[in-house]
Motif scaffolding. Sequence first.
Motif, short mmCIF file in Angstrom:
data_model
loop_
_atom_site.label_atom_id
_atom_site.label_comp_id
_atom_site.label_asym_id
_atom_site.label_seq_id
_atom_site.Cartn_x
_atom_site.Cartn_y
_atom_site.Cartn_z
N ALA A 103 -1.64 6.81 5.14
CA ALA A 103 -1.74 7.80 6.22
C ALA A 103 -3.00 8.66 6.08
CB ALA A 103 -0.49 8.67 6.26
N LYS A 104 -3.29 9.11 4.85
CA LYS A 104 -4.49 9.92 4.60
C LYS A 104 -5.76 9.11 4.87
CE LYS A 104 -2.51 12.76 0.96
NZ LYS A 104 -2.56 13.10 -0.47
N TRP A 105 -5.73 7.84 4.45
CA TRP A 105 -6.90 6.97 4.61
C TRP A 105 -7.19 6.71 6.09
CZ3 TRP A 105 -7.05 1.20 2.71
CH2 TRP A 105 -8.37 0.77 2.62
N LEU A 106 -6.14 6.42 6.84
CA LEU A 106 -6.31 6.19 8.28
C LEU A 106 -6.88 7.42 8.97
CD1 LEU A 106 -3.05 4.18 9.07
CD2 LEU A 106 -5.39 3.29 8.94
N MET B 94 0.84 -1.17 0.00
CA MET B 94 0.00 0.00 0.00
C MET B 94 0.89 1.24 0.00
SD MET B 94 -2.70 1.22 2.94
CE MET B 94 -3.95 0.09 2.46
N ASN B 95 0.48 2.23 -0.75
CA ASN B 95 1.21 3.49 -0.80
C ASN B 95 1.19 4.13 0.60
OD1 ASN B 95 1.43 6.41 -0.95
ND2 ASN B 95 1.37 6.18 -3.16
N ALA C 106 -13.17 2.92 12.78
CA ALA C 106 -12.03 2.92 13.71
C ALA C 106 -11.41 1.53 13.80
CB ALA C 106 -12.47 3.40 15.09
N GLU C 107 -12.25 0.50 13.84
CA GLU C 107 -11.74 -0.88 13.89
C GLU C 107 -11.02 -1.24 12.59
OE1 GLU C 107 -14.87 -3.17 16.81
OE2 GLU C 107 -15.57 -2.63 14.79
N ILE C 108 -11.58 -0.81 11.47
CA ILE C 108 -10.94 -1.09 10.17
C ILE C 108 -9.61 -0.36 10.08
CG2 ILE C 108 -11.17 -0.71 7.68
CD1 ILE C 108 -14.23 -1.23 8.11
N ALA C 109 -9.55 0.87 10.56
CA ALA C 109 -8.28 1.62 10.55
C ALA C 109 -7.23 0.89 11.38
CB ALA C 109 -8.50 3.04 11.08
N ALA C 110 -7.63 0.36 12.52
CA ALA C 110 -6.69 -0.38 13.37
C ALA C 110 -6.19 -1.62 12.65
CB ALA C 110 -7.35 -0.75 14.69
N LEU C 111 -7.07 -2.30 11.92
CA LEU C 111 -6.67 -3.49 11.17
C LEU C 111 -5.70 -3.13 10.04
CD1 LEU C 111 -10.08 -5.34 10.97
CD2 LEU C 111 -8.12 -5.95 12.39
N ILE C 112 -5.97 -2.02 9.35
CA ILE C 112 -5.09 -1.58 8.27
C ILE C 112 -3.70 -1.29 8.83
CG2 ILE C 112 -4.64 0.27 6.60
CD1 ILE C 112 -7.76 0.46 6.33
N GLU C 113 -3.65 -0.68 10.00
CA GLU C 113 -2.35 -0.39 10.63
C GLU C 113 -1.55 -1.65 10.93
OE1 GLU C 113 -2.25 3.78 12.92
OE2 GLU C 113 -3.37 2.20 13.94
N LEU C 114 -2.24 -2.74 11.25
CA LEU C 114 -1.55 -4.00 11.52
C LEU C 114 -0.86 -4.53 10.28
CD1 LEU C 114 -4.15 -5.90 13.70
CD2 LEU C 114 -1.97 -4.94 14.45
N GLY C 115 -1.38 -4.16 9.12
CA GLY C 115 -0.82 -4.64 7.87
C GLY C 115 -1.72 -5.68 7.26
N LEU C 116 -1.67 -5.80 5.96
CA LEU C 116 -2.59 -6.68 5.26
C LEU C 116 -2.41 -8.14 5.64
CD1 LEU C 116 -2.69 -5.01 1.74
CD2 LEU C 116 -4.23 -4.71 3.66
N ASP C 117 -1.17 -8.61 5.83
CA ASP C 117 -0.97 -10.00 6.21
C ASP C 117 -1.55 -10.30 7.59
OD1 ASP C 117 0.25 -10.63 3.86
OD2 ASP C 117 2.27 -10.45 4.64
N SER C 118 -1.38 -9.35 8.51
CA SER C 118 -1.90 -9.55 9.86
C SER C 118 -3.42 -9.50 9.88
CB SER C 118 -1.38 -8.47 10.79
OG SER C 118 0.02 -8.52 10.88
N LEU C 119 -4.00 -8.67 9.03
CA LEU C 119 -5.43 -8.47 9.03
C LEU C 119 -6.20 -9.76 8.77
CD1 LEU C 119 -7.80 -6.53 9.15
CD2 LEU C 119 -7.36 -5.92 6.81
N ALA C 120 -5.68 -10.61 7.92
CA ALA C 120 -6.38 -11.85 7.57
C ALA C 120 -6.54 -12.79 8.75
CB ALA C 120 -5.65 -12.56 6.44
#
Length: 121
Positions: free
Chosen positions: A7-10, A1-2, A105-119
């Motif tokens: 950062a803007k998305w979060l 992810m760019n 807010a929960e989705i933002a926290a998941l995005i911060e973990l990274g895509l591999d962690s999110l799954a």
Amino acid sequence: MNPAVKAKWLEALRSEKYLQGVGCLKKGEEYCCLGVLADLYLEETGGKWEKGEVVGLDYCEGEAYLLPSKVQEWSAVGESGEFHGENPLDYCTLSGCNDNGKTFAEIAALIELGLDSLATQ
């Protein structure tokens, strides 16, 4: 992810600017988490949401349900925000998280973990 887009998305997901909706990118004043990303793209490129063939839905680059290819390229996020974990059976989408009750807010926290962690969450 760019990283700059991330950062803007979060920030946008955590702001109170966007009202959360489900089932499509944008309907009226409600946005899916991917609709927020599409809105940021339109804002940066000078584009606008358009009315399309399904009454009540707003379209970005001709799409109402999936992230348009131009937004995918700009953000380096897949059409549904899909990702796989280390285990090939770990699969999820951000659109699925959004439509199944996770808050911005929960989705933002998941995005911060990274895509591999999110799954695996």
